[in-house]
Design an enzyme around this catalytic site. Structure first.
Site, mmCIF file in Angstrom:
data_model
loop_
_atom_site.group_PDB
_atom_site.id
_atom_site.type_symbol
_atom_site.label_atom_id
_atom_site.label_comp_id
_atom_site.label_asym_id
_atom_site.label_seq_id
_atom_site.Cartn_x
_atom_site.Cartn_y
_atom_site.Cartn_z
ATOM 1 N N ASP A 1 0.792 -1.230 0.000
ATOM 2 C CA ASP A 1 0.000 0.000 0.000
ATOM 3 C C ASP A 1 0.829 1.287 0.000
ATOM 4 O O ASP A 1 1.784 1.403 0.784
ATOM 5 C CB ASP A 1 -0.874 0.065 1.247
ATOM 6 N N GLU B 1 -11.186 -1.777 3.670
ATOM 7 C CA GLU B 1 -9.995 -1.147 4.220
ATOM 8 C C GLU B 1 -9.601 0.071 3.388
ATOM 9 O O GLU B 1 -10.229 0.385 2.377
ATOM 10 C CB GLU B 1 -8.825 -2.136 4.328
#
Length: 539
Positions: free
Chosen positions: A60, A237
């Site tokens: 990420d 998320e």
């Protein structure tokens, strides 16, 4: 020796050790008419223009912020290997979002606590008290994954030297509700209410929580959003909240709530979803006419995040260009993980409600070829041989069907091997086919075709502007004037890779064709054409 020179020397020594090649000094004199080669790769799939770590694992993007003339990209990183684990924050900076300078790990794993995803803000008024009025801090807000307690909580780290070194806040965590899946805080300053706002995901419950704070240390729950959509998704998320302009309604803006789904995405695996609405500083309220929509229809687009404090009218975001289904098996060395190109974000108001529009930021490029007048293609495959192809390039084109049932582009082409981008006239659908794109056997989920339908009611849906960004191991499609995007990693096996156009079932007119090469790290902006966003050029 300057910091930049020292960093360059270290990079060249590492490259020499990995490749056996001697380094060359960077040129200080730009050549106005030349296109220099992009940097050599230590593997055939090391991107020329997309961000990758020098070595080891990356997923990420974290802590994206524009500060003091530089973009900061932090990222989930394993400094000890090229599989997921020991999660820490890697760090790089750039002035143009294409050429990046690598820095040491910013926030490391500490004992049983890994540093999971989060965001970064510039606390210009020193509300946190972690700096001074004369030296306000950069503050990172991240999830601490505490393996000893089996919980995820929210923590602070701060920097007083423009992000070069970081210290942990002594009284971490600042938010702990005792959950095992409570993560990925996105924090920003909400000007109308004069306070900090945090979005954080209760992942397994499919809920985004909204908190407020005056000082980044004490947080009060304001509201929740969710659940919504498919209840079988395994988790939510990486939430994001943006205020974006509506390009066909002058002066109007709307809020985009974006978050990632761990399964049941448009390509069958993880995916990024968004919903448009209003945020009043406390609660997000979706537009009545819209539901969850997909940010990208490809398999390799996840963990999206926008840059805080980015200049300009439109937000800028980027994503991890990979999939949890096969990321650990990617045939790259000594690194794993790639970021997409940054994209500018806006909305288009339509009869079906606001729709997301994305434009790739290409940085400084050189025009290699510009077609003069339409090119009418008969059924068949038509190779492009006008100029040699660089390792990475951006292709802009526009079409008009003249009887064709299907038409498109073949990139990374070598004989039968190619990644095929196509538009199907009857179904009004764009697709990207990587079933014969090269190396695919490392995962049974890789060799697939991915489709994206153009929204109903759009006239001549296949005739909008199309951008295709091609790098050594990736293809990003921006179709229908940026309303459709499909992002995919590919692993071509041939050293020489061609480009061709095709038509099936009738003729098609290729009305616009432009080929742009990306600048090398030593190119000077004054010698190039700058495409600051797709379709808009300036000197």
């Amino acid at each position: 020796m300057s910091n930049h020179t020292a960093a360059w020397c270290c990079t060249m020594i590492l490259l020499m050790l990995l490749t056996g090649c001697e380094p060359h000094a960077p040129s200080l004199t730009p050549e106005a008419s030349s296109v220099r080669p992009l940097p050599a790769a230590d593997s055939p799939y090391r991107p020329a223009v997309h961000f990758t770590p020098p070595a080891n694992w990356m997923n990420d993007p974290n802590g994206l912020i524009y500060h003091d003339g530089r973009y900061h990209l932090f990222y989930q990183h394993n400094p000890k290997g090229k599989t997921w684990g020991h999660m820490s924050w890697g760090h790089a900076t750039s002035t143009d979002l294409i050429r990046w300078e690598h820095h040491p790990v910013a926030i490391p794993e500490r004992g049983p606590v890994m540093a999971f995803s989060g965001s970064c803000v510039f606390d210009r008024n020193n509300t946190s008290g972690l700096g001074t009025q004369e030296q306000p801090p950069l503050v990172a807000i991240y999830t601490g994954h505490d393996g000893s307690r089996g919980v995820q909580d929210q923590r602070l780290a701060y920097s007083l030297d423009e992000g070069q070194t970081w210290a942990e806040y002594d009284n971490n965590p600042v938010l702990d509700i005792g959950l095992a899946d409570f993560r990925d805080p996105k924090v920003f300053w909400h000007q109308p209410t004069q306070r900090w706002v945090m979005l954080v995901a209760k992942a397994k419950q499919h809920i985004i929580q909204f908190y407020a704070s005056d000082n980044l240390k004490s947080w009060t729950l304001m509201s929740e959003f969710g659940p919504i959509g498919n209840p079988d998704v395994n988790h939510w998320e990486c939430p994001e909240l943006l205020h974006a302009p509506i390009i066909n309604r002058t002066g109007e803006r709307a809020w985009i709530l974006q978050f990632d789904l761990g399964s049941h995405g448009p390509a069958g695996g993880p995916g990024s979803a968004y919903i448009v609405g209003d945020f009043d500083g406390q609660r997000f309220t979706p537009c009545s006419e819209t539901g969850l929509q997909w940010v990208d229809h490809g398999p390799d687009f996840f963990a999206l995040q926008a840059f805080n404090d980015a200049p300009g009218d439109r937000p800028i975001w980027l994503a991890w260009m990979d999939s949890w289904i096969y990321a650990h098996d990617a045939p790259t060395h000594p690194w794993r993980g790639v970021m997409t190109l940054p994209r500018k974000v806006s909305l288009l108001d339509s009869q079906h409600g606001p729709r997301l529009i994305q434009s790739p930021l290409l940085g400084t490029t050189h025009s290699l070829f510009q077609q003069k007048g339409p090119r009418r293609l008969r059924p068949g495959v038509h190779p492009f041989r006008e100029v040699p192809l660089p390792d990475a390039y951006a292709l802009r084109c526009a079409w008009a069907a003249e009887g064709a049932e299907r038409y498109g582009i073949r990139v990374h082409e070598a004989g039968d091997e190619a990644t095929v981008i196509a538009y199907d006239v009857e179904t009004s659908t764009w697709s990207l086919d990587r079933r014969n794109s090269g190396l695919t056997s490392f995962s049974p989920a890789f060799a697939r075709l991915f489709r994206a339908p153009v929204r109903d009611g759009k006239p001549n849906p296949g005739e909008g502007q199309v951008w295709v960004v091609v790098d050594r191991g990736s293809v990003e499609l921006f179709a229908s004037d940026g309303e459709i995007t499909i992002t995919a990693r590919v692993y071509p096996t041939a050293e020489r890779r061609g480009l061709s156009f095709f038509a099936e079932g009738g003729k098609v007119s290729l009305n616009t064709l432009e080929l742009h090469a990306f600048a090398s790290p030593t190119d000077h902006p004054s010698s190039s054409t700058t495409i600051s966003e797709s379709g808009r050029q300036g000197g």
